[in-house]
Design a protein around this motif. Sequence first.
Motif, PDB file in Angstrom:
ATOM      1  N   THR A 269       0.824  -1.215   0.000  1.00  0.00           N
ATOM      2  CA  THR A 269       0.000   0.000   0.000  1.00  0.00           C
ATOM      3  C   THR A 269       0.855   1.260   0.000  1.00  0.00           C
ATOM      4  N   TYR A 270       2.056   1.200   0.583  1.00  0.00           N
ATOM      5  CA  TYR A 270       2.962   2.351   0.556  1.00  0.00           C
ATOM      6  C   TYR A 270       3.645   2.451  -0.809  1.00  0.00           C
ATOM      7  N   TRP A 271       4.117   1.313  -1.303  1.00  0.00           N
ATOM      8  CA  TRP A 271       4.804   1.260  -2.599  1.00  0.00           C
ATOM      9  C   TRP A 271       3.870   1.683  -3.731  1.00  0.00           C
ATOM     10  N   ASN A 272       2.589   1.384  -3.575  1.00  0.00           N
ATOM     11  CA  ASN A 272       1.615   1.635  -4.639  1.00  0.00           C
ATOM     12  C   ASN A 272       0.618   2.727  -4.260  1.00  0.00           C
ATOM     13  N   SER A 273       0.984   3.619  -3.357  1.00  0.00           N
ATOM     14  CA  SER A 273       0.054   4.675  -2.949  1.00  0.00           C
ATOM     15  C   SER A 273      -0.307   5.538  -4.159  1.00  0.00           C
ATOM     16  N   PRO A 274      -1.471   6.175  -4.134  1.00  0.00           N
ATOM     17  CA  PRO A 274      -1.945   6.895  -5.323  1.00  0.00           C
ATOM     18  C   PRO A 274      -1.324   8.270  -5.528  1.00  0.00           C
ATOM     19  N   ASN A 275      -0.242   8.587  -4.813  1.00  0.00           N
ATOM     20  CA  ASN A 275       0.303   9.944  -4.916  1.00  0.00           C
ATOM     21  C   ASN A 275       1.212  10.153  -6.121  1.00  0.00           C
ATOM     22  N   GLY A 276       1.497   9.084  -6.884  1.00  0.00           N
ATOM     23  CA  GLY A 276       2.347   9.239  -8.066  1.00  0.00           C
ATOM     24  C   GLY A 276       3.799   9.506  -7.752  1.00  0.00           C
ATOM     25  N   GLY A 277       4.245   9.141  -6.547  1.00  0.00           N
ATOM     26  CA  GLY A 277       5.597   9.474  -6.116  1.00  0.00           C
ATOM     27  C   GLY A 277       6.675   8.531  -6.585  1.00  0.00           C
ATOM     28  N   SER A 278       6.472   7.850  -7.685  1.00  0.00           N
ATOM     29  CA  SER A 278       7.495   7.029  -8.333  1.00  0.00           C
ATOM     30  C   SER A 278       6.991   6.705  -9.727  1.00  0.00           C
ATOM     31  N   SER A 279       7.884   6.157 -10.542  1.00  0.00           N
ATOM     32  CA  SER A 279       7.518   5.853 -11.922  1.00  0.00           C
ATOM     33  C   SER A 279       7.320   4.352 -12.115  1.00  0.00           C
ATOM     34  N   THR A 280       6.411   4.015 -13.020  1.00  0.00           N
ATOM     35  CA  THR A 280       6.211   2.618 -13.418  1.00  0.00           C
ATOM     36  C   THR A 280       6.917   2.310 -14.735  1.00  0.00           C
ATOM     37  N   THR A 281       7.657   3.279 -15.265  1.00  0.00           N
ATOM     38  CA  THR A 281       8.399   3.098 -16.514  1.00  0.00           C
ATOM     39  C   THR A 281       9.816   2.633 -16.203  1.00  0.00           C
ATOM     40  N   PRO A 282      10.230   1.457 -16.674  1.00  0.00           N
ATOM     41  CA  PRO A 282      11.535   0.907 -16.282  1.00  0.00           C
ATOM     42  C   PRO A 282      12.723   1.812 -16.566  1.00  0.00           C
ATOM     43  N   SER A 283      12.668   2.618 -17.611  1.00  0.00           N
ATOM     44  CA  SER A 283      13.812   3.463 -17.939  1.00  0.00           C
ATOM     45  C   SER A 283      13.857   4.745 -17.112  1.00  0.00           C
ATOM     46  N   ALA A 284      12.792   5.041 -16.361  1.00  0.00           N
ATOM     47  CA  ALA A 284      12.730   6.290 -15.598  1.00  0.00           C
ATOM     48  C   ALA A 284      13.720   6.267 -14.448  1.00  0.00           C
ATOM     49  N   ILE A 285      14.176   7.449 -14.074  1.00  0.00           N
ATOM     50  CA  ILE A 285      15.193   7.558 -13.034  1.00  0.00           C
ATOM     51  C   ILE A 285      14.651   7.151 -11.666  1.00  0.00           C
ATOM     52  N   ASP A 286      13.336   7.229 -11.475  1.00  0.00           N
ATOM     53  CA  ASP A 286      12.740   6.836 -10.197  1.00  0.00           C
ATOM     54  C   ASP A 286      11.819   5.625 -10.367  1.00  0.00           C
ATOM     55  N   TYR A 287      12.204   4.716 -11.268  1.00  0.00           N
ATOM     56  CA  TYR A 287      11.424   3.493 -11.481  1.00  0.00           C
ATOM     57  C   TYR A 287      11.357   2.691 -10.187  1.00  0.00           C
ATOM     58  N   ARG A 288      10.142   2.295  -9.815  1.00  0.00           N
ATOM     59  CA  ARG A 288       9.920   1.678  -8.510  1.00  0.00           C
ATOM     60  C   ARG A 288      10.160   0.177  -8.481  1.00  0.00           C
ATOM     61  N   GLY A 289      10.356  -0.442  -9.645  1.00  0.00           N
ATOM     62  CA  GLY A 289      10.510  -1.884  -9.709  1.00  0.00           C
ATOM     63  C   GLY A 289       9.185  -2.573  -9.964  1.00  0.00           C
ATOM     64  N   PRO A 290       9.216  -3.861 -10.343  1.00  0.00           N
ATOM     65  CA  PRO A 290       7.984  -4.578 -10.686  1.00  0.00           C
ATOM     66  C   PRO A 290       7.100  -4.882  -9.489  1.00  0.00           C
ATOM     67  N   SER A 291       7.674  -4.866  -8.288  1.00  0.00           N
ATOM     68  CA  SER A 291       6.897  -5.105  -7.071  1.00  0.00           C
ATOM     69  C   SER A 291       7.683  -4.550  -5.895  1.00  0.00           C
ATOM     70  N   GLU A 292       7.001  -4.405  -4.780  1.00  0.00           N
ATOM     71  CA  GLU A 292       7.716  -3.948  -3.590  1.00  0.00           C
ATOM     72  C   GLU A 292       8.748  -4.999  -3.181  1.00  0.00           C
ATOM     73  N   PHE A 293       9.903  -4.534  -2.751  1.00  0.00           N
ATOM     74  CA  PHE A 293      11.010  -5.400  -2.349  1.00  0.00           C
ATOM     75  C   PHE A 293      11.418  -6.367  -3.462  1.00  0.00           C
ATOM     76  N   SER A 294      11.323  -5.919  -4.701  1.00  0.00           N
ATOM     77  CA  SER A 294      11.773  -6.769  -5.807  1.00  0.00           C
ATOM     78  C   SER A 294      13.290  -6.846  -5.870  1.00  0.00           C
ATOM     79  N   GLU A 295      13.981  -5.907  -5.237  1.00  0.00           N
ATOM     80  CA  GLU A 295      15.433  -5.791  -5.393  1.00  0.00           C
ATOM     81  C   GLU A 295      16.187  -6.409  -4.221  1.00  0.00           C
ATOM     82  N   LEU A 296      17.337  -6.968  -4.532  1.00  0.00           N
ATOM     83  CA  LEU A 296      18.145  -7.632  -3.511  1.00  0.00           C
ATOM     84  C   LEU A 296      18.605  -6.654  -2.434  1.00  0.00           C
ATOM     85  N   GLU A 297      18.831  -5.404  -2.811  1.00  0.00           N
ATOM     86  CA  GLU A 297      19.307  -4.418  -1.841  1.00  0.00           C
ATOM     87  C   GLU A 297      18.220  -4.072  -0.824  1.00  0.00           C
TER      88      GLU A 297
END
Length: 553
Positions: A269-297
Amino acid sequence: MKKILFVLFFFTIMVSAAFTQETWQKVKIFSDDLRSDIAMLRKSGVIIDEGYIGKDNSISVFLPASDVEKLRTTGIRFEMVIDDWDSYYKNLPVLSPEEQLAVRQHSKQNYGVEGLTYGTMGGYYTYAEINAQLDSMRARFPNLITQKVSIGTTVGSRQIYAVKISDNPDATENEPRAIYTSLTHAREPAGMMSVMYYMFYLLENYNTNPSVKYLVDNREIWFVPCLNPDGYEHNRSTNPNGGGQWRKNRSLNSGSYGVDLNRNFGPYTYWNSPNGGSSTTPSAIDYRGPSEFSELESQGYRNFVVGKNFKTALNYHTYSNLLIFPYGCWTYLTPDSAIFSEFSSDMVAMNGYSPGTAWQLLYPVRGSSDDFLYDGDVESNGKIFAMTPEVGGDSDGFWPQQSRIFPLAIENLGPNLYYSWVAGDYVSLYSYQFDRQYVNPGDQVQMNLTMKNKGLSGASNLTLELESLSSFITVSNNSVNVPSIPSRGSFTTTSPMIFTLSAIAPIDTLCKLRIITKKDGVTMSADTISFITGVPTFVFQDTTNNPLTNWTI
């Protein structure tokens, strides 16, 4: 043979594209409605992420040249500040060996820190140099810091290392815990140097500063200096002397690289909040990833904090001279906003930063580490009071020049200490009351104090001491014992402290006193109060809130 040649040709093109660097530029955007224009620019494909908001409601940001061209088509007024960042950075002045030595000598003389050196990447440590410094710290101070511990492995097979500073580092003790991280974004090394400076301060002052010794003896303080080693190493490979503008990690996604780690934290719900505070476009500088905690880091950080009961966290970023606290994903304040406001106000009083939430200060953010740590998994972690210092001003940008590395680290030393203190008990002056309105020469004054435990643990065995900072003041009753104060509670003295103002003290003189709070005989805090001698001369006085009573309009 033709197939092999085609594959080699295609591979060469892909590798070349992967390592081609676009020109970065710095622009100053002017707006009558900045937040609305930032949202509009996002829809146009121009991502405003990190920037310095001026008093004229402008924002100075770094953008790739292709985004600047998109900006031109919007009709929003802007001016070019730096038209080629790489060329600009290469021409920034560097410190001579003699100048570097002078800076380090000043640091040793005034702050007891001599271990921090200048790294080889524009003065900043590389990933390898960070790890070498952690090994060196362990070798020099084996009784105060752990060996580095991996909390995760990246897609590039690099380790994310953490270390703990405490008096029994290799044991797990029931002590308040704080954590400090940096380089979540790969182009923000000034935060890392601030964290490393604080580590050296604790280690090198332990045997000479009783307050530092108490803090290290009674806290477990963890550090993750480089949360994004792949992204940081990528900047080293493209810009070995510093200045690289890569921000994300190096995950391969849909033909492009990288996820913005500070948009990848959950819960959903935080990762996908409706405020538009990240991008869903993979090439974007603030791309959020395919899902929350998708990244090893982000997974590594999440898994590391589970069950450790951290109380406070500072996740360092650059730039803008800000101190940001939750929520970023919601446009309302947390239930603990009063605590965040008090903590942040005390901290920015030391360095002049501006405190607030991301949406108050810059723009909405979703999927941040601060929001997750605060209450994203209360069942596993409790509430961690996490905040983000944005180190450096408009002229510093993401890669401050060498002469700014130590000053930026030093201006965050006080806030770093404060946030380790409030993870446990931390008592300081809240208010005071004299037994008279004005203090005249010859007066003996009784003073009662209200002390507040701002810390997240209860405090006990406290002593308050009154110290004169003026030659005209003599203190006669200068000590009060305080048995205990609960976490976030207060205590008002019933036995007054007493001081006398000399009969020869001039009228209209500024006098100062210091209230020292000690825990087990060690200074916890020191607060200064002041007053001006004599009865003031009133030049103008109005005793009503209704101007029609005393005024003719």
